[in-house]
Scaffold this active site. Structure first.
Site, PDB file in Angstrom:
ATOM      1  CB  THR A 332      46.887  28.966  21.603  1.00  0.00           C
ATOM      2  OG1 THR A 332      46.877  29.345  23.048  1.00  0.00           O
ATOM      3  CG2 THR A 332      47.060  27.401  21.298  1.00  0.00           C
ATOM      4  CG  HIS A 384      40.339  11.002  14.202  1.00  0.00           C
ATOM      5  ND1 HIS A 384      40.426  11.056  12.314  1.00  0.00           N
ATOM      6  CD2 HIS A 384      41.603  10.154  13.695  1.00  0.00           C
ATOM      7  CE1 HIS A 384      40.731  10.700  11.801  1.00  0.00           C
ATOM      8  NE2 HIS A 384      41.477   9.755  12.464  1.00  0.00           N
TER       9      HIS A 384
END
Length: 423
Positions: A332, A384
Site C-alpha cells: 500500500t 507475529h
C-alpha cells in the site's frame, strides 16, 4: 409489447446476495442498449447493472434493498424506443465547416450604413461573448445585434453572480472568513465499506500484529527513471513508475524469506512458492486490493501494465471477485497522499503488508559525509504468529538493498558485484 427482465448477475462463487446501492436512471426513463442503469455492491466488489436492450425502464427494487442473485431488478419495455438524439443533431450543426454554415444562413436583410458599424462595434465591445452558429443564425434572421440581445436580458442579481462563482469553484467571500454553516448530511454506508470495517477490526483483534520500519535511498531508482524514461516509454508504451520496483523487489525478497509469504489456516501454515501481490487502490467506494499474479516471473514493463490495468478497473468499479482474491502479500502506498510514516494493517488472510510513504529530501551520512538524498520510510506490518522478528526485519532489509541497488534484481539471491566477481 415486449417486456424483458434485467436480473442480478452473480459476482462470484459463495455470494448469494448483493445490495442495490444506487439507481443510475429514474423509473420510467427511456434508455439505450448497454446503458449502465444501476450500481450493485457485494461484500467484495462493486458491480454495474447494464440494460440488455433499449426501452422504457420499470424499477422493481429500491436503493438499499438486498437482492438475491438471479432476482429481477427491473424490466424494460422494448416497444418504447429512445427518441432521436437532439443534442447530437445540434452538435453536427455547430461543428459544420464555416463555408457550409454560411450557405445555411439566410441572406442578411438590408441595413443602413449606420447600422453596420454599430454591429461591428458591439461585437468588439463584447468580444468575450461566445455565440453558437445556431444563435448567430437566429440573430441574423431577426436582424438583431449582440447589443440587442444583451440589453434584452434581465438585470443581474447577486444570486446570478454567486451561481457562476459556485459553478467555477470560486468563493464569493474573500480572505479568512467563510460563510457560516450548520449543515450536515448522513450517507448510507455501503456493504463494501461495512465489510471492510469488519475486516479491519478483526485483524486488530485476531492477529498478533507488529510493525518494523526502515528507510530507503530512492536516488538510484529516480536516476534510472530519469535516464531511461523516454526509451522505456518508446519501447513499452507505458511510463516507468516507482511501484513496479517495489513489487519486483518484494517478489524476490518473498522467495528468500518464505514465511512472509505464508498464511495461517486453522492449525496449519501454508507457504507459497509464487508471489501474488495485492496492490491497495483508493477509490470513491473505499479501498480495493486487486492482485497482480506471479510477479516473480514478470519484468518491470509487464508489472507497470498490470498495475495500470487493475487500477483503472478499480477506480471505475469494474473489478471482478477473482481479480481481488488470492493474494499472498500486499503493498500500500500512503505516500501518494503525503503520508510520512504509518502502520499499515494486514490484509487478511495474508500475514504481511508493506507500506510505502512519501519521498523527502533528508540529510543522511554516506561514506562519512553528510549529503542530501531523496529518502522514503517503509513499514512492514506482520502477523507475529506466523512470522518471527528475524524474518520480518531480514525481509525489509533485503527489500531496501534491492531498491538501493536495483540492478541486483537481475541476480536473485546474489548481487551484481558478486556475480561479476564469481563469488
Amino acid at each position: 409489447m415486449a417486456i424483458i427482465e434485467i436480473r442480478v448477475p452473480s459476482p462470484g462463487e459463495s455470494i448469494t446476495h448483493v445490495e442495490l446501492y444506487k439507481w443510475l436512471v429514474a423509473d420510467g426513463a427511456v434508455v439505450k442498449k448497454d446503458t449502465e442503469i444501476a450500481e450493485l455492491e457485494s461484500e467484495k466488489a462493486t458491480l454495474t447493472l447494464v440494460a440488455d436492450e433499449s426501452g422504457k425502464i420499470s424499477l422493481k427494487a429500491s436503493e438499499g434493498d438486498s437482492l438475491e442473485v438471479g432476482s429481477v431488478a427491473c424490466t424494460i419495455d422494448t416497444s418504447v424506443q429512445p427518441e432521436a438524439d437532439v443534442e447530437t443533431e445540434e452538435k453536427k450543426q455547430t461543428t459544420a465547416p464555416a463555408d457550409t454554415e454560411k450557405k445555411e444562413i439566410k441572406p442578411e436583410p438590408a441595413k443602413t450604413e449606420s447600422r453596420k458599424p454599430e454591429a461591428k462595434a458591439t461585437t468588439d465591445d463584447y468580444g468575450n461573448v461566445k455565440v453558437t452558429p445556431l444563435a448567430k443564425r437566429v440573430m441574423e434572421e431577426n436582424d438583431l445585434t449582440l447589443e440587442d440581445v444583451i440589453s434584452g436580458l434581465r438585470r443581474l442579481k447577486r444570486s446570478d453572480v454567486e451561481a457562476v462563482l459556485a459553478a467555477s469553484g470560486v468563493s464569493s467571500v474573500s480572505g479568512l472568513k467563510k460563510p457560516a454553516s450548520r449543515e450536515s448530511r448522513i450517507d448510507r454506508m455501503s456493504s463494501l465499506r461495512r465489510k471492510l470495517s469488519e475486516r479491519l477490526v478483526s485483524v486488530k483483534n485476531e492477529t498478533a500484529m507488529l510493525t518494523t520500519f526502515n528507510e530507503v535511498n530512492m536516488k538510484p531508482i529516480m536516476d534510472l527513471r530519469k535516464n531511461y524514461q523516454d526509451r522505456f516509454v518508446e519501447k513499452h508504451g507505458i511510463k516507468l513508475g516507482m511501484m513496479s520496483f517495489f513489487l519486483k523487489a518484494c517478489s524476490i525478497a518473498l522467495q528468500e524469506f518464505p514465511s512472509v509469504n505464508s498464511m495461517m489456516e486453522g492449525e496449519n501454515i501454508t507457504t507459497y512458492d509464487y508471489a501474488d501481490i495485492s496492490v491497495a487502490v483508493s477509490t470513491p467506494k473505499g479501498l480495493m486490493v486487486p492482485v497482480i499474479r506471479n510477479v516473480e516471473s514478470m519484468g518491470l514493463s509487464e508489472i507497470e501494465k498490470a498495475i495500470a490495468e487493475v487500477a483503472d478497473k478499480a477506480r471505475k468499479g469494474k473489478l471482478s471477485i477473482p481479480e481481488m482474491t488470492g493474494g499472498t502479500f500486499t503493498i500500500t502506498n500512503g505516500g501518494v497522499f503525503g503520508s510520512m510514516m504509518s502502520t499499515p494493517i494486514i490484509n487478511p488472510p495474508q500475514s504481511a503488508i508493506l507500506g510505502m510513504h512519501n519521498i523527502l529530501d533528508r540529510p543522511v551520512v554516506v561514506e562519512g559525509q553528510i549529503v542530501v538524498r531523496p529518502m522514503m520510510y517503509v513499514a512492514l506490518s506482520y502477523d507475529h504468529r506466523v512470522i518471527d522478528g528475524r524474518e520480518s526485519v531480514g525481509f525489509l532489509v533485503r527489500v531496501k538493498q534491492l531498491l538501493e541497488n536495483p540492478t541486483d534484481m537481475l541476480f536473485g539471491k546474489s548481487s551484481g558485484e558478486k556475480e561479476l566477481l564469481e563469488l
